[in-house]
Structures are given as C-alpha cells and as structure tokens.
Scaffold this active site. Structure first.
Site, PDB file in Angstrom:
ATOM      1  N   GLN A 277       0.875  -1.250  -0.043  1.00  0.00           N
ATOM      2  CA  GLN A 277       0.013   0.078   0.203  1.00  0.00           C
ATOM      3  C   GLN A 277       0.877   1.327   0.017  1.00  0.00           C
ATOM      4  OE1 GLN A 277      -3.234  -0.573  -0.485  1.00  0.00           O
ATOM      5  NE2 GLN A 277      -2.211  -2.498  -0.833  1.00  0.00           N
ATOM      6  N   HIS A 280       1.444   3.134  -3.364  1.00  0.00           N
ATOM      7  CA  HIS A 280       0.410   3.738  -4.083  1.00  0.00           C
ATOM      8  C   HIS A 280       0.869   5.362  -4.143  1.00  0.00           C
ATOM      9  CE1 HIS A 280      -2.884   1.183  -5.004  1.00  0.00           C
ATOM     10  NE2 HIS A 280      -2.707   0.597  -3.918  1.00  0.00           N
ATOM     11  N   GLU A 346      -8.947   1.500   6.120  1.00  0.00           N
ATOM     12  CA  GLU A 346      -9.520   1.196   4.882  1.00  0.00           C
ATOM     13  C   GLU A 346      -9.481  -0.261   4.687  1.00  0.00           C
ATOM     14  OE1 GLU A 346      -8.789   2.485   0.227  1.00  0.00           O
ATOM     15  OE2 GLU A 346      -7.147   2.480   1.559  1.00  0.00           O
ATOM     16  N   HIS A 347      -8.283  -0.678   4.746  1.00  0.00           N
ATOM     17  CA  HIS A 347      -7.861  -2.027   4.637  1.00  0.00           C
ATOM     18  C   HIS A 347      -7.439  -2.622   5.970  1.00  0.00           C
ATOM     19  CE1 HIS A 347      -7.137  -0.607   0.583  1.00  0.00           C
ATOM     20  NE2 HIS A 347      -7.915  -1.475   0.104  1.00  0.00           N
ATOM     21  N   ASP A 380      -7.652  -5.838  -4.084  1.00  0.00           N
ATOM     22  CA  ASP A 380      -7.439  -4.946  -5.128  1.00  0.00           C
ATOM     23  C   ASP A 380      -7.780  -5.422  -6.352  1.00  0.00           C
ATOM     24  OD1 ASP A 380      -6.591  -3.085  -3.156  1.00  0.00           O
ATOM     25  OD2 ASP A 380      -4.467  -3.491  -3.657  1.00  0.00           O
ATOM     26  N   HIS A 439     -53.695  19.673   8.732  1.00  0.00           N
ATOM     27  CA  HIS A 439     -53.243  18.099   8.944  1.00  0.00           C
ATOM     28  C   HIS A 439     -54.505  17.102   8.948  1.00  0.00           C
ATOM     29  CE1 HIS A 439     -49.185  19.336   8.567  1.00  0.00           C
ATOM     30  NE2 HIS A 439     -48.651  18.068   8.434  1.00  0.00           N
TER      31      HIS A 439
END
Length: 448
Positions: A277, A280, A346-347, A380, A439
């Site tokens: 990761q 990235h 996230e992961h 992924d 109403h």
C-alpha cells in the site's frame, strides 16, 4: 560487515497506557495533510469548472497532468484500439476480475418488500437505481483499470442507466487516459469516457460542463446524480465539497492498511503487505498493530530491507516514514482491537490466532482480510469484493462501494377507505398536538 539499514518506519508504544477512544483518535498515526486542508485548495477549481466548463478542464489538464487534451471525451475509435492492443494475459486477468466482482455484486442487490400493516393498509419499499453516475479512475502516480471494474460493475448490477468514467489525460497517450483504462472501459461496454483527472473531474460530474471546442459539442458532459471512485486527498476534498449537489460514495483518499498481528504472523508477509500500500502514494498509510515485540522487530527489519529494494523506493520511504505510518505496540489483543477499531482502516488485515473470530470483533474497517492468505492486493484485484473503500477514519460511518451506493429506497403507501377510517381519530389527535390543524382536516375531508 554490512552496515545496518536505518529503519524507515517509526514506532508508537501504547503498552501500559489506559487510553479512551477519544485519546486513541489523537495519538494514532494520520497524514498531516487532511481532507479539510485540501478543501481550500480545490474550491477554486470546482468554481472554475462550474463557470467555464471545458475550457477550465483543458487548462487544468495542462497544469496538473502536463498535457492539454484535444479530446476531453475519448473517441470511440481510441477505445476500440486500446482493447485491440491489450495483451492477452492482461485481458484474461481483467475478464476474470470482472467475472468475480460481478458475482459478488449481483448478490448485493436489495429486494423489494411489501408489509401489510393492517387490513387494507400496505407499505411497499422499492429500490430504484439513480439515473446517472460519474465514476472516477485515478491515473496519476499509478494507473488503475481495477478501479474502473469496481466502479462500473457495481453500477451496472444496480441497474444504473447512464455511466460516465473520468481518468486523467496522459501526455504519453496523446492526451487520452491510459490505454489500459480505456481497454477496461471497452470490455465493460462503457462508451462515455473523459480525459479529465483530479478535483476537476469531480466538478465536471457534479455540475456538468459546456463545450469550448467544436469536437466537444454544446454539452460536453451532463451532470450526474452520484460521483464515486477513489483518488488522492484532493479528489476526496472535492467530493466533500460537492456532497449535497450530488451523492458520493465516501471520501476515498490516500490508501491505508492496518495489520493486527500476533506472534504467529509471518514477518515477511506483514512487511510485504505494508509496502504493497505504501507504493500507491507518498501519503499512503501503513500501520502494524501488535502485542509481539519480536514480531515488531522482525517486521521493521524486513520493511527496511524491502523498501530499499522496491521499484518505487522514494515513494515508499516517504509513505512509511511519514506521520501516517507506524508500528504500534500494544499490551494484548484486546488493546489491539481497541486500537484498530478507533483507527477505522480502509484495509484491515487480521494475522493472529483464530483470525476469523478476531475479525468478527472488528467494528470499524472498510474491508477486513482474514488470515495469512488474504492479503490486501487480493481485494485490489481478484477477491470479488470492492476496493473502493472509506479512508481517513470514515469507515466509522461509511461503507465501501457497492450496489447499495447506486440505489435509493422509496416507500409506496397505499391505504383504502376502511383502513384510513380505523386510525383517523388518532391522526387528528397527532395533528392537534402539533398545532397543525390542516393536517387533521385533510383526513376529515375524506369522510372518515
């Protein structure tokens, strides 16, 4: 004797510290540049695209991507050419990924239901797909045909009628997105693709864009209902700013991995996963949480060695050495779970004894990867799950991308006269209590 490599990742020792959930939020590693900071930078971009349309998109392509696209909308011939030139092995991999992701997402479709509240009184719930979506596929430091698959398949399985994809223009491809992105779109049957990247792509989807050149037409891109897809912190900031104008999936900014591991974990597996990761983005976060000092030492050594040998060494070292990455030492697995639940990665990988049981105690994560043979790169590309996931702690309240992102629940109410008459007096009582007599009159007007 070989010199020892300097560690590239810092340590955070939480052992012996009783920290509340709030305390953990302040001490856990996070990037220094957050989404809130980036919103001030992207707001002028959004306004320029809203006002100037395609002219602004071309200018930002030149400024940020190093190329001024002639064709903002990719010609059909370029899409087909990219598919025809695709290497057979890569085409096979893309097709297998599409098949697996489609299988999982087909099972996500929510079912309509009907409830008979009382005789003659029914409430139905329908799930209706949004009209049109804008799907973003990053293409800056790396190219992500996998993100095309994740976005498009989920929208298709939801039944969305109009799909548009945007990905940054590439100087090396004549101002068009990367050929593999185009080939993936062609495989999926998507013919509306734009050479637009970053925050400006989010703005184009949210506001639409008028053409500025004859090849654009009057309306280059019509507005969408939902914008989805991962990106850097500036894409995430743009999505935050247009939320309300359009729907978004989540603020999927720079990627994160957290690994919860004990002394049973293979340190080389953990190190390899942290690097997977980190490559990235310089802002990517790699976090190990462990109660094993021996594992921490071993992983630190393997991370340092792997970082020195990897292709994107500078990017990886920046990410691992940043404030968003760390090896976190805890007293025991219970404290480790508290840490990862507060972090909301996230992961999240679980590499412990009884990993499946530990995974069931996780309350905040975009996706959970269980055991030594379920690394994040599996998700992924090929697991069948979706890799567009919430980052920056947004997993506390957001889900990953899926069919649910593109559908809306609409309730349909149908009562007959006797069913309404049964509860008419109670409705009027409610209306009177709220000082809304009209109403009640709307009920009495029906003779009940």
């Amino acid at each position: 004797m070989l010199a020892r490599l300097a560690p590239v990742i810092t340590r955070l020792d939480l052992r012996g510290r009783a920290l509340s959930a709030r305390d953990l939020l302040t001490v856990l590693p996070r990037p220094e540049l957050g989404v809130e900071d980036a919103t001030h930078l992207v707001a002028p971009i959004l306004e320029a695209v809203r006002v100037e349309g395609a002219a602004a998109l071309r200018s930002y392509g030149e400024k940020f991507d190093g190329v001024r696209p002639e064709h903002l909308r990719v010609p059909a011939a370029a899409m087909q050419a990219a598919l025809d030139a695709l290497e057979p092995a890569l085409r096979s991999a893309l097709e297998e990924s599409i098949s697996r992701v489609r299988t999982v997402h087909a099972a996500q479709r929510p079912a309509d239901f009907v409830v008979e509240v009382a005789p003659g009184a029914t409430v139905r719930q329908r799930w209706i797909p949004v009209r049109r979506v804008g799907l973003y596929a990053p293409g800056g430091l790396a190219v992500y045909p996998s993100s095309v698959i994740m976005n498009v398949v989920a929208a298709q399985e939801a039944g969305v009628g109009g799909l548009a994809v945007a990905s940054p223009p590439q100087a090396s491809n004549g101002g068009l997105p990367n050929p593999t992105i185009l080939a993936a779109c062609a495989l999926l049957g998507v013919d509306e693709v734009y050479a637009v990247g970053g925050a400006q792509a989010v703005a184009m989807f949210a506001y639409g864009a008028l053409g500025s050149e004859p090849q654009d037409g009057d309306h280059l891109c019509d507005p969408v209902d939902v914008v989805t897809g991962p990106g850097n912190v500036f894409v995430a900031a743009a999505k935050r700013l247009v939320r309300g104008v359009v729907g978004i999936d989540s603020e999927a900014g720079p990627t994160e991995i957290a690994v919860l591991a004990d002394d049973t974990a293979d340190p080389d597996h953990v190190a390899a996963d942290l690097l997977s990761q980190a490559e990235h983005d310089p802002l990517a976060a790699s976090v190990l949480v462990t109660d094993s000092l021996a594992l921490a030492d071993a992983v630190e050594g393997r991370v340092t060695a792997r970082a020195a040998a990897t292709k994107h060494v500078e990017r990886v070292r920046t990410a691992l050495g940043g404030p968003q990455s760390a090896i976190v030492l805890v007293d025991d697995l219970a404290q480790g779970l508290a840490v990862v639940n507060a972090y909301g990665a996230e992961h999240l990988e679980i590499q412990t004894r009884d990993a499946a049981q530990v995974a069931d105690q996780v309350t905040s994560a975009g996706a959970i990867f269980v055991g030594p043979y379920s690394p994040v790169p599996l998700g992924d590309y090929m697991a069948g799950s979706n890799h567009v996931l919430p980052t920056g702690g947004c997993a506390h309240f957001s889900s990953g991308l899926g069919v649910h992102t593109y559908v809306r629940a609409v309730q349909v109410i149908e009562y007959d006269q006797p069913a309404l008459a049964v509860i008419a007096d109670q409705i009027v009582a409610f209306a009177d209590a709220e000082d809304l007599p009209a109403h009640g009159e709307a009920i009495r007007a029906r003779g009940v």
